[in-house]
Enzyme design. Structure first.
Site, short mmCIF file in Angstrom:
data_model
loop_
_atom_site.label_atom_id
_atom_site.label_comp_id
_atom_site.label_asym_id
_atom_site.label_seq_id
_atom_site.Cartn_x
_atom_site.Cartn_y
_atom_site.Cartn_z
N CYS A 1 9.02 1.95 2.99
CA CYS A 1 10.26 0.47 3.78
C CYS A 1 11.75 1.11 4.24
CB CYS A 1 10.71 -0.66 2.58
SG CYS A 1 11.42 0.18 1.32
N LYS B 1 -1.08 -7.45 -10.15
CA LYS B 1 -2.50 -6.64 -9.01
C LYS B 1 -1.81 -5.47 -7.71
CE LYS B 1 -2.87 -8.13 -4.63
NZ LYS B 1 -3.55 -7.08 -3.89
N GLU C 1 -5.01 -4.02 -2.56
CA GLU C 1 -6.39 -3.23 -2.12
C GLU C 1 -6.83 -2.02 -1.14
OE1 GLU C 1 -4.78 -5.70 -0.82
OE2 GLU C 1 -5.36 -6.61 0.76
N SER D 1 5.45 -7.35 3.03
CA SER D 1 5.53 -7.40 4.37
C SER D 1 6.45 -8.59 4.57
CB SER D 1 4.24 -8.05 5.69
OG SER D 1 3.36 -8.80 5.15
N PHE E 1 1.05 -1.61 -0.24
CA PHE E 1 0.50 -0.08 -0.11
C PHE E 1 0.72 1.41 -0.03
CE2 PHE E 1 1.38 -0.13 5.37
CZ PHE E 1 0.97 0.93 5.07
P1 NAD Z 1 0.99 -6.70 2.72
O1 NAD Z 1 1.95 -7.74 3.27
O2 NAD Z 1 -0.28 -6.58 3.71
O3 NAD Z 1 0.83 -6.79 1.75
C1 NAD Z 1 1.36 -6.43 0.16
C2 NAD Z 1 0.61 -7.33 -0.66
O4 NAD Z 1 -0.14 -8.64 -0.34
C3 NAD Z 1 -1.12 -6.80 -1.37
O5 NAD Z 1 -1.14 -6.54 -2.72
C4 NAD Z 1 -2.01 -7.32 -0.87
O6 NAD Z 1 -3.28 -7.43 -0.96
C5 NAD Z 1 -1.13 -9.11 -0.52
N1 NAD Z 1 -1.75 -10.00 0.66
C6 NAD Z 1 -1.05 -9.36 2.08
N2 NAD Z 1 -1.57 -10.35 2.86
C7 NAD Z 1 -1.55 -11.57 1.82
C8 NAD Z 1 -2.07 -13.33 2.35
N3 NAD Z 1 -1.44 -13.06 3.15
N4 NAD Z 1 -2.06 -14.37 1.48
C9 NAD Z 1 -1.29 -13.50 0.05
N5 NAD Z 1 -1.49 -12.06 -0.51
C10 NAD Z 1 -1.59 -11.26 0.91
O7 NAD Z 1 2.08 -5.56 2.95
P2 NAD Z 1 0.71 -4.34 2.67
O8 NAD Z 1 0.52 -3.51 4.55
O9 NAD Z 1 0.48 -3.45 2.07
O10 NAD Z 1 3.14 -3.35 2.60
C11 NAD Z 1 3.63 -2.52 3.78
C12 NAD Z 1 4.78 -3.48 4.03
O11 NAD Z 1 5.27 -3.91 2.43
C13 NAD Z 1 5.26 -3.33 4.71
O12 NAD Z 1 6.13 -4.60 6.19
C14 NAD Z 1 7.20 -2.60 4.51
O13 NAD Z 1 7.93 -2.68 4.95
C15 NAD Z 1 6.94 -3.63 3.27
N6 NAD Z 1 7.47 -3.28 2.37
C16 NAD Z 1 9.08 -3.91 1.34
C17 NAD Z 1 9.26 -2.93 0.84
C18 NAD Z 1 10.87 -2.91 0.37
O14 NAD Z 1 11.34 -2.86 -0.60
N7 NAD Z 1 11.69 -3.65 1.22
C19 NAD Z 1 9.42 -1.31 -0.37
C20 NAD Z 1 7.63 -0.95 0.41
C21 NAD Z 1 6.68 -1.99 1.51
#
Ligand code: NAD
Length: 502
Positions: free
Chosen positions: A289, A181, A184, A234, A157
Site C-alpha cells: 500500500c 477474517k 482468502e 482496496s 492479501f
Molecule cells: P480487497 O479490497 O480486494 O480485499 C480486502 C478484503 O476485503 C479481503 O479480506 C476480501 O475478502 C474482502 N472483500 C473483497 N471484495 C469484497 C466485497 N466486494 N465485499 C466485501 N468484502 C470484500 O483488497 P486486496 O486486493 O486483498 O488488497 C489490496 C488492496 O489493499 C490494495 O488496494 C492496497 O492498496 C490495499 N491496502 C491498503 C493498505 C493501507 O494501509 N491503506 C494496506 C494494505 C493494502
C-alpha cells in the site's frame, strides 16, 4: 486442518472458541502459489452461520477476558512475541509460498508483525486514563478506558502476517475479543499464526479465525454483536465497509487503496535515491500500500536520476521469492498479472514511452503470475495511470518544473496514503511536509513503512474513519472512554477526620 489422502493438500479450518473446526458445508477454493501456479491448500468460504458461531464465542469470552488484569494480558503478549520470534523463518516462508514476495521481504514483514506485539505489551502504560482533582470543591473527574467489545478484523492479501497484527495484539491487550477474517487469497499464514496463538492458553473465544470471502465480510458488517471493524483493502471495499458498518452503529477504521508519489528534486543524491525508488516501486512486485508508483521529477532531476534508475532496474532478477537472488517475485494471481499488463498497454496507448517493459519477463515460470519491473516515461499528469491504483511493479514518470507543481500533482490524486521526497534541502522538505495532503511522508525514504509505536494511515480515499492503525491510535480505537465525576459527603474537607467512632 484436514489433509486429502488423494492430493496431500490441506483444507484449512476455522478457529472458534479455542478449537479448530471444519467449516461444514462451505465451498472450498484453491489457494495458489503465485510463483508456479500450484495449489497449496484449500480454503473454505465460510457462511454467515459459521461466522455467527465465532461471534457468539467472542461475545461469551468478553466478560472474563476484560476481567484479566492488564499486566497479565501484557504478559501473554510477551509470550506470544517469543513464540513468533522463534518461528519467524517458518512464518516468512509461509508468506512467500502464498503471497509471492521474496524471502528477505517476508522476513522483514514478520519482523514488523512482531513489533506490533511489542508495542501492544506497553498496554499497562498506554491504556491509562486521566484524573483531575477538584473540578469543583471536593469533586474529582476521571476518565478510564474500557474495551469496546467484539472486534472484527478484515485483511487484504499483500501482508498476510503483518496487517492482521496492526490490530489483533492491540485489541486483545485492551481486553477486547476478536474475530479475524484473513484474505482468502493468503489464508495459510494466519492459520499457522493461530496455531502459535493456540499454545498461549488464552481463554477460549478471545481470538477467533473465520476463513472466507465476501459473505463473511458482509456478515461481520451487519452482525449486531460485533462492535468495531478494522478493515484494510482496496478503496471501493473500504467505502462499502465504512458505510455498512456505520448503519449498524459500529466503530470503524477502513484503510483503503493508494497511489503514492515519489518527488525527486534536482539536488537528490543519485545512488541512494535510485535504491529507494527501486525498493519502493518494485519491492513486493509493487504490491504494497506504500509502494511508490508515480515518480515526479523536478526539472533536471529527470536526467540525473531516470537513466540510472533504468540501468539498475534492468539488473533485477524476476523469479520465485524463495530462490536466492530473486529481487522481484510474482504478483498475486494471473488475474492481477493480466490487469497490470492491461494498465501498461493503456499507458502506451496514452503516449507513454516504455523505458523498461515487464510484460512477459524472460525466464519466469510460465505457470506463475509474473510482471517484471516496468518504467514508463513521458507520462502526462492527467493520464489514468497517474490517478488510479495499478498495484504492480510499474513506475510512471511525470516531469514538472517546480516543487510547487510537484506538490500540486501529489495533491490532485484522489488518494493520500504515502508520499516521499528525495532532496537534501531542509526548506524544500519543510514546504513539502507542510503542504502535501497525504497521511504518511518519507524524506529520502522510499517506503515510509509502519512503525508500531506511531499511528499509520493515509488520508482522502485511502482512509475512512478517525483513528489510524496501531500506536496510541490503536489503543484509542480499541477502548471506550468513560468519565466519572465523584464526591463524598463524610470526612475529608468537611469534618477533617475519617472513620472516627462517635
Ligand atoms: P480487497 O479490497 O480486494 O480485499 C480486502 C478484503 O476485503 C479481503 O479480506 C476480501 O475478502 C474482502 N472483500 C473483497 N471484495 C469484497 C466485497 N466486494 N465485499 C466485501 N468484502 C470484500 O483488497 P486486496 O486486493 O486483498 O488488497 C489490496 C488492496 O489493499 C490494495 O488496494 C492496497 O492498496 C490495499 N491496502 C491498503 C493498505 C493501507 O494501509 N491503506 C494496506 C494494505 C493494502
Amino acid at each position: 486442518m484436514t489433509v486429502s489422502t488423494e492430493t496431500g493438500i490441506n483444507t484449512l479450518e476455522n478457529y472458534v472458541g479455542g478449537k479448530w473446526i471444519e467449516a461444514d458445508g462451505a465451498e472450498l477454493h484453491d489457494v495458489i502459489n503465485p510463483a508456479n501456479g500450484e495449489t497449496v491448500a484449500r480454503v473454505p468460504y465460510s457462511t454467515a452461520s459459521h461466522l455467527d458461531e465465532a461471534v457468539r464465542s467472542a461475545r461469551e469470552a468478553l466478560p472474563a477476558w476484560r476481567g484479566v488484569s492488564t499486566i497479565a494480558r501484557a504478559r501473554m503478549l510477551f509470550t506470544l512475541r517469543e513464540k513468533l520470534e522463534a518461528r519467524k523463518d517458518e512464518i516468512a516462508r509461509q508468506v512467500v509460498t502464498e503471497m509471492g514476495k521474496t524471502l528477505p521481504d517476508a522476513t522483514a514483514e514478520v519482523g514488523r508483525m512482531i513489533e506490533m506485539v511489542e508495542a501492544a505489551t506497553a498496554i499497562p502504560t498506554t491504556m491509562q486514563g486521566k484524573v483531575l482533582e477538584d473540578v469543583a470543591r471536593g469533586v474529582d473527574a476521571e476518565t478510564i478506558r474500557q474495551p469496546v467489545g467484539v472486534c472484527g478484523i478484515i485483511a487484504p492479501f499483500n501482508f498476510p502476517a503483518m496487517v492482521p497484527f496492526w490490530f489483533l495484539p492491540f485489541a486483545i491487550a485492551c481486553g477486547n475479543t476478536v474475530v479475524l477474517k484473513p484474505s482468502e487469497q493468503v489464508p495459510m499464514t494466519q492459520q499457522m499464526v493461530f496455531g502459535i496463538i493456540d499454545e498461549l492458553g488464552l481463554p477460549e473465544g478471545v481470538v477467533n479465525l473465520v476463513n472466507g470471502s465476501r459473505e463473511v465480510v458482509e456478515g461481520m458488517l451487519d452482525h449486531p454483536d460485533i462492535d468495531a471493524i478494522s478493515f484494510v483493502g482496496s478503496a471501493p471495499v473500504a467505502r462499502l465497509v465504512y458505510e455498512r458498518s456505520a448503519q449498524t452503529g459500529k466503530r470503524v477504521q477502513a484503510l483503503g487503496g493508494a497511489k503514492n508519489h515519489m518527488v525527486i528534486c534536482p539536488d537528490a543524491v543519485v545512488e541512494p535515491t535510485v535504491n529507494g525508488l527501486i525498493g519502493s516501486g518494485f519491492g513486493a512486485a509493487g504490491q504494497r500500500c506504500m509502494a511508490g508508483s508515480v515518480i515526479v521529477t523536478v526539472g533536471s532531476a529527470h536526467d540525473h536520476v531516470i537513466p540510472a534508475l533504468v540501468e539498475a532496474s534492468k539488473k533485477l532478477q524476476v523469479g520465485d521469492g524463495l530462490e536466492e537472488g530473486t529481487d522481484v517475485g510474482p504478483v498475486i494471481s494471473c488475474d492481477a498479472r493480466d490487469r497490470i499488463n492491461g494498465w501498461i498497454d493503456q499507458a502506451v496507448r496514452d503516449g507513454a514511452e516504455v523505458l523498461l517493459d515487464g510484460r512477459n519477463p524472460e525466464g519466469a515460470d510460465p505457470e506463475g503470475s509474473y510482471v517484471g519491473p516496468t518504467i514508463l516515461d513521458e507520462v502526462k499528469k492527467n493520464d489514468p495511470i497517474v490517478s488510479e491504483e495499478v498495484f504492480g511493479p510499474v513506475l510512471a514518470v511525470v516531469n514538472v518544473d517546480t516543487l510547487e507543481e510537484a506538490i500540486e500533482t501529489v495533491n490532485a490524486s484522489p488518494f493520500g496514503n504515502g508520499v516521499s521526497i528525495f532532496t537534501e534541502s531542509a526548506s524544500a522538505v519543510r514546504k513539502f511536509r507542510h503542504d502535501v495532503e497525504v497521511g504518511m511522508v518519507g524524506v529520502n525514504i522510499g517506503v515510509a513503512a509502519p512503525v508500531a509505536f506511531f499511528p499509520f494511515s493515509g488520508w482522502k480515499a485511502s482512509f475512512l474513519g478517525d483513528l489510524h492503525a496501531h500506536g496510541l491510535d490503536g489503543v484509542e480505537f480499541f477502548t471506550r472512554k468513560k468519565t466519572i465525576t465523584s464526591r463524598y459527603f463524610s470526612g475529608g474537607h468537611e469534618s477533617g477526620s475519617y472513620f472516627v467512632e462517635r
